[in-house]
Enzyme design. Structure first.
Site, PDB file in Angstrom:
ATOM      1  N   LYS A  77       0.678  -0.891   0.098  1.00 59.86           N
ATOM      2  CA  LYS A  77       0.146  -0.004  -0.423  1.00 59.86           C
ATOM      3  C   LYS A  77       0.993   1.375  -0.037  1.00 59.86           C
ATOM      4  O   LYS A  77       0.886   1.910  -0.825  1.00 59.86           O
ATOM      5  CB  LYS A  77      -1.088  -0.193   1.109  1.00 59.86           C
ATOM      6  CG  LYS A  77      -2.205   0.722   0.457  1.00 59.86           C
ATOM      7  CD  LYS A  77      -3.022   1.193   2.626  1.00 59.86           C
ATOM      8  CE  LYS A  77      -3.960   2.246   2.048  1.00 59.86           C
ATOM      9  NZ  LYS A  77      -4.132   2.778   3.400  1.00 59.86           N
ATOM     10  N   GLU A 131      10.594  -4.906   3.449  1.00 63.93           N
ATOM     11  CA  GLU A 131      10.850  -6.862   2.902  1.00 63.93           C
ATOM     12  C   GLU A 131      10.623  -6.746   1.597  1.00 63.93           C
ATOM     13  O   GLU A 131      10.926  -7.502   0.853  1.00 63.93           O
ATOM     14  CB  GLU A 131      10.060  -7.268   4.171  1.00 63.93           C
ATOM     15  CG  GLU A 131      10.336  -6.984   4.987  1.00 63.93           C
ATOM     16  CD  GLU A 131       9.582  -6.088   6.149  1.00 63.93           C
ATOM     17  OE1 GLU A 131       9.544  -5.282   4.927  1.00 63.93           O
ATOM     18  OE2 GLU A 131      10.029  -6.050   7.667  1.00 63.93           O
ATOM     19  N   GLY A 147      -4.586  -1.834   5.092  1.00 68.84           N
ATOM     20  CA  GLY A 147      -4.183  -2.904   4.847  1.00 68.84           C
ATOM     21  C   GLY A 147      -4.491  -3.908   5.606  1.00 68.84           C
ATOM     22  O   GLY A 147      -4.896  -5.035   4.167  1.00 68.84           O
ATOM     23  N   ARG A 148      -4.522  -3.825   6.415  1.00 62.50           N
ATOM     24  CA  ARG A 148      -5.469  -5.401   6.882  1.00 62.50           C
ATOM     25  C   ARG A 148      -6.293  -5.307   7.025  1.00 62.50           C
ATOM     26  O   ARG A 148      -7.505  -6.591   7.398  1.00 62.50           O
ATOM     27  CB  ARG A 148      -4.963  -5.183   8.990  1.00 62.50           C
ATOM     28  CG  ARG A 148      -5.346  -4.455   9.539  1.00 62.50           C
ATOM     29  CD  ARG A 148      -4.798  -4.026  10.896  1.00 62.50           C
ATOM     30  NE  ARG A 148      -5.421  -3.055  11.480  1.00 62.50           N
ATOM     31  CZ  ARG A 148      -5.067  -1.880  11.975  1.00 62.50           C
ATOM     32  NH1 ARG A 148      -3.566  -1.574  10.918  1.00 62.50           N
ATOM     33  NH2 ARG A 148      -5.225  -0.613  11.778  1.00 62.50           N
ATOM     34  N   GLU A 195      -3.067  -5.154  15.642  1.00 64.48           N
ATOM     35  CA  GLU A 195      -2.642  -3.848  14.913  1.00 64.48           C
ATOM     36  C   GLU A 195      -3.949  -3.505  15.247  1.00 64.48           C
ATOM     37  O   GLU A 195      -3.716  -1.661  15.151  1.00 64.48           O
ATOM     38  CB  GLU A 195      -2.163  -4.114  13.463  1.00 64.48           C
ATOM     39  CG  GLU A 195      -1.504  -3.201  13.233  1.00 64.48           C
ATOM     40  CD  GLU A 195      -1.011  -3.782  11.932  1.00 64.48           C
ATOM     41  OE1 GLU A 195      -1.547  -3.967  10.228  1.00 64.48           O
ATOM     42  OE2 GLU A 195       0.531  -3.858  11.851  1.00 64.48           O
ATOM     43  N   HIS A 215      -2.554 -31.128  20.199  1.00 61.50           N
ATOM     44  CA  HIS A 215      -1.781 -32.164  20.574  1.00 61.50           C
ATOM     45  C   HIS A 215      -0.621 -31.437  20.771  1.00 61.50           C
ATOM     46  O   HIS A 215       1.024 -31.651  21.275  1.00 61.50           O
ATOM     47  CB  HIS A 215      -0.908 -33.091  19.998  1.00 61.50           C
ATOM     48  CG  HIS A 215      -2.080 -34.072  19.116  1.00 61.50           C
ATOM     49  ND1 HIS A 215      -2.410 -35.297  20.214  1.00 61.50           N
ATOM     50  CD2 HIS A 215      -3.955 -33.980  18.481  1.00 61.50           C
ATOM     51  CE1 HIS A 215      -3.566 -36.305  19.379  1.00 61.50           C
ATOM     52  NE2 HIS A 215      -3.908 -35.515  18.629  1.00 61.50           N
ATOM     53  N   LYS A 238      10.658  -0.042  13.129  1.00 64.29           N
ATOM     54  CA  LYS A 238      11.234  -0.022  11.937  1.00 64.29           C
ATOM     55  C   LYS A 238      12.135   1.047  11.347  1.00 64.29           C
ATOM     56  O   LYS A 238      13.469   0.998  11.074  1.00 64.29           O
ATOM     57  CB  LYS A 238      10.089   0.708  10.593  1.00 64.29           C
ATOM     58  CG  LYS A 238       9.002  -0.086   9.924  1.00 64.29           C
ATOM     59  CD  LYS A 238       7.742   0.224   9.027  1.00 64.29           C
ATOM     60  CE  LYS A 238       6.651  -0.613   9.361  1.00 64.29           C
ATOM     61  NZ  LYS A 238       5.269   0.197   8.246  1.00 64.29           N
TER      62      LYS A 238
HETATM   63  O1  F6P Z   1       3.203  -3.654   9.786  1.00 66.74           O
HETATM   64  C1  F6P Z   1       2.690  -2.538   9.427  1.00 66.74           C
HETATM   65  C2  F6P Z   1       1.555  -2.026   8.035  1.00 66.74           C
HETATM   66  O2  F6P Z   1       1.494  -1.142   7.380  1.00 66.74           O
HETATM   67  C3  F6P Z   1       0.671  -2.158   7.989  1.00 66.74           C
HETATM   68  O3  F6P Z   1      -0.528  -1.896   8.664  1.00 66.74           O
HETATM   69  C4  F6P Z   1       0.826  -3.138   6.769  1.00 66.74           C
HETATM   70  O4  F6P Z   1      -0.322  -4.080   6.573  1.00 66.74           O
HETATM   71  C5  F6P Z   1       1.868  -3.746   6.267  1.00 66.74           C
HETATM   72  O5  F6P Z   1       2.884  -2.960   7.233  1.00 66.74           O
HETATM   73  C6  F6P Z   1       2.321  -3.716   4.804  1.00 66.74           C
HETATM   74  O6  F6P Z   1       2.038  -2.455   4.475  1.00 66.74           O
HETATM   75  P1  F6P Z   1       2.447  -2.170   2.826  1.00 66.74           P
HETATM   76  O7  F6P Z   1       0.759  -2.360   2.923  1.00 66.74           O
HETATM   77  O8  F6P Z   1       2.765  -0.610   2.576  1.00 66.74           O
HETATM   78  O9  F6P Z   1       3.654  -2.361   2.184  1.00 66.74           O
END
Ligand code: F6P
Length: 545
Positions: free
Chosen positions: A203, A209, A264-265, A350, A381, A508
């Site tokens: 987003k 990552e 995002g979530r 979150e 288990h 971050k």
């Molecule tokens: O964990 C922080 C966060 O911003 C989440 O809210 C989001 O889903 C995730 O990192 C990935 O963010 P992006 O879609 O901006 O890469």
């Protein structure tokens, strides 16, 4: 919406505290003994979901007091505000538009934006499924590698894995989140550069990552001889920052967008759902949205006592704030829902992991619970020993299907285990009965007492059981919407913002600075633990050079 006094200063809150005291000594078994029909009475059904909430410590008085608390928190008004596109996310001055992704948008402009985005996403998905998308060498794309993390991964991953048996044979859809490049390498070991498309799902288009994996992907394509000016044929993007995606090198017609008002979530219903539409087809994606919309309408219109998200959310508040149960287990008895605990972990933690109210005041009450769980019966288990005989009470959400989602006999066994665990948590196994059985089996009095003390299961541990009419996209959509709205109910009661996540920014920024210190930047300002750990890394690096 004007901000109100802290909820724990209200008479309704104080009344619930007093009421909690009245529960002293009243067990779940007592509640069922007093009302044998409790199990039939204390359930609610909507959008293909049957919620049995009877195995929780409450009475009709409890529900009445929770109803008063909801009124003090102006829950009905907040529900209207959510669906009206009001800025319920105060710290970012944004609406929360996930309901609009699967139903009526709050205004025509937002509706058009959502419609256009979905149409473009479904068209790209359909073109990929039809073999119309080709790579730089003209070969059909056979593998889609989705690079994303958090809300840009968990929702699509959950849904694609939920209906794996309905996946199209091509393109194969893969998910990679980890910064550890061995994760991407493991996937690419089964892919061919000329027929692989990478989806850069972010987003913000700034997540370390995802961008790291995208760079590795670009190098992998280049190393395979794909010319630099053709590599763009092997990428698409899903983002709220199309200008950043374009600057990165992704072609306009491969950039799918979602609005800033989509958290995002909360985004799997948006263009972020591309992997769902590719793997499972546009129809299943549409069914998923329809199920969520059915739950939305239920949430907006059903009375409190029959409203699944409100009941789930208010009973969560009751357990967290008045019984001090700080965690909740999510236990799906469906292999296809094995990623549900991970998904709900982000959605709930979150959203509800907040310590200040919407106006910035520090709270004096507990908020979000720790959410965890696993596919069942695996958990039986693994951690059920603690659930049954540990010193902590962990409310659990058991999830099962009514219609078999697998062969009939294993489904019968799964369902039996689900009910057995929920009942065992409630009823337990009392020591006196155990002692009698052990004596009758020939043990001495001392042996019987000793063994009974270890075998006793205290019981009186609460749980919900959610039974999906079927393991179907519409039911999954409804289930996920139920949890989204339960989260919202809890956030409204506590007066917190369910839609921002400022806390994660600190980690971050710190990682970036420490990463620089590991390769020479000044580390003197860090604490001795961090400095010693840096030295450990450096000395190991020196040894391995
Ligand atoms: O964990 C922080 C966060 O911003 C989440 O809210 C989001 O889903 C995730 O990192 C990935 O963010 P992006 O879609 O901006 O890469």
């Amino acid at each position: 919406m004007p901000l109100r006094p802290a909820i724990d200063s209200s008479a309704a809150w104080r009344a619930l505290h007093a009421h909690r005291t009245s529960f002293a000594g009243t067990t779940l078994n007592d509640l069922f003994a007093a009302d044998p029909a409790r199990g039939e009475r204390c359930h609610a059904t909507a959008a293909g979901i049957y919620l049995d909430y009877s195995k929780n410590h409450f009475t009709d008085t409890t529900l009445s007091l929770l109803e008063e608390l909801a009124a003090v928190a102006e829950l009905p008004e907040h529900i209207v505000a959510l669906f009206a596109g009001a800025p319920v996310n105060r710290s970012e001055q944004r609406a929360a538009l996930h309901p609009a992704l699967r139903g009526a948008a709050p205004d025509a402009a937002i509706g058009r934006e959502i419609e256009q985005s979905r149409t473009r996403m479904l068209a790209l998905a359909q073109a990929l499924r039809a073999g119309e998308i080709r790579g730089a060498t003209g070969q059909v794309i056979t593998d889609l590698v989705h690079l994303g993390i958090g809300g840009s991964d968990l929702g699509p991953r959950l849904v694609v894995s939920a209906f794996a048996e309905r996946r199209a044979p091509s393109p194969r859809v893969h998910f990679v989140t980890s910064l550890d490049n061995t994760a991407l390498a493991a996937v690419l070991a089964h892919c061919v550069p000329a027929t692989t498309l990478f989806v850069l799902a972010s987003k913000s288009f700034s997540t370390l990552e995802t961008l790291s994996n995208a760079d590795l992907a670009r190098r992998w394509l280049g190393a395979a001889g794909i010319a630099a000016d053709h590599i763009g044929r092997h990428f698409a993007a899903i983002t709220s920052k199309p200008e950043r995606a374009k600057a990165w090198g992704i072609a306009d017609d491969r950039i799918l967008t979602l609005g800033e008002g989509i958290g995002g979530r909360y985004s799997l219903w948006s263009a972020m759902g591309l992997p769902i539409a590719v793997a499972l087809g546009p129809d299943i994606f549409t069914e998923l949205l329809a199920g969520a919309n059915a739950m939305d309408q239920h949430f907006r219109t059903a009375s409190l006592r029959t409203n699944l998200p409100i009941l789930h959310g208010l009973l969560s508040v009751w357990q967290i704030n008045f019984w001090h149960h700080g965690t909740r287990a999510v236990l799906p008895y469906v292999h296809g829902l094995r990623h549900l605990p991970d998904y709900l972990q982000q959605l709930m933690m979150e959203s509800l992991g907040k310590r200040v109210a919407q106006d910035g005041r520090e709270l004096t009450i507990q908020t979000g619970a720790i959410i965890w769980g696993s596919e069942e019966t695996n958990g039986q288990h693994s951690f059920h020993q603690l659930l049954l005989q540990g010193t902590q009470t962990v409310p659990a959400d058991f999830i099962a299907t009514a219609i078999p989602h697998c062969d009939a006999e294993p489904h019968r066994q799964l369902y039996a285990n689900c009910l057995a665990q929920s009942r065992a948590l409630m009823v337990g196994q009392d020591r006196a009965t155990l002692e009698k059985e052990l004596l009758a089996a020939g043990h001495s009095g001392a042996e019987a007492a000793f063994l009974a003390s270890h075998r006793e299961v205290p019981g009186d541990r609460p749980s919900n059981t959610l039974v999906l009419a079927a393991h179907a996209p519409a039911c999954l959509g409804a289930l996920l919407a139920l949890y989204e709205h339960s989260v919202y109910v809890q956030s409204v009661i506590w007066g917190i913002n369910a839609f921002d996540q400022w806390g994660v920014e600190l980690g971050k920024q710190a990682a970036s600075a420490i990463g620089a210190a590991l390769v020479g930047a000044d580390a003197s300002a860090y604490d001795s633990s961090t400095r010693a750990l840096m030295a450990r890394w450096n000395s190991a690096g020196a040894r391995s050079d």
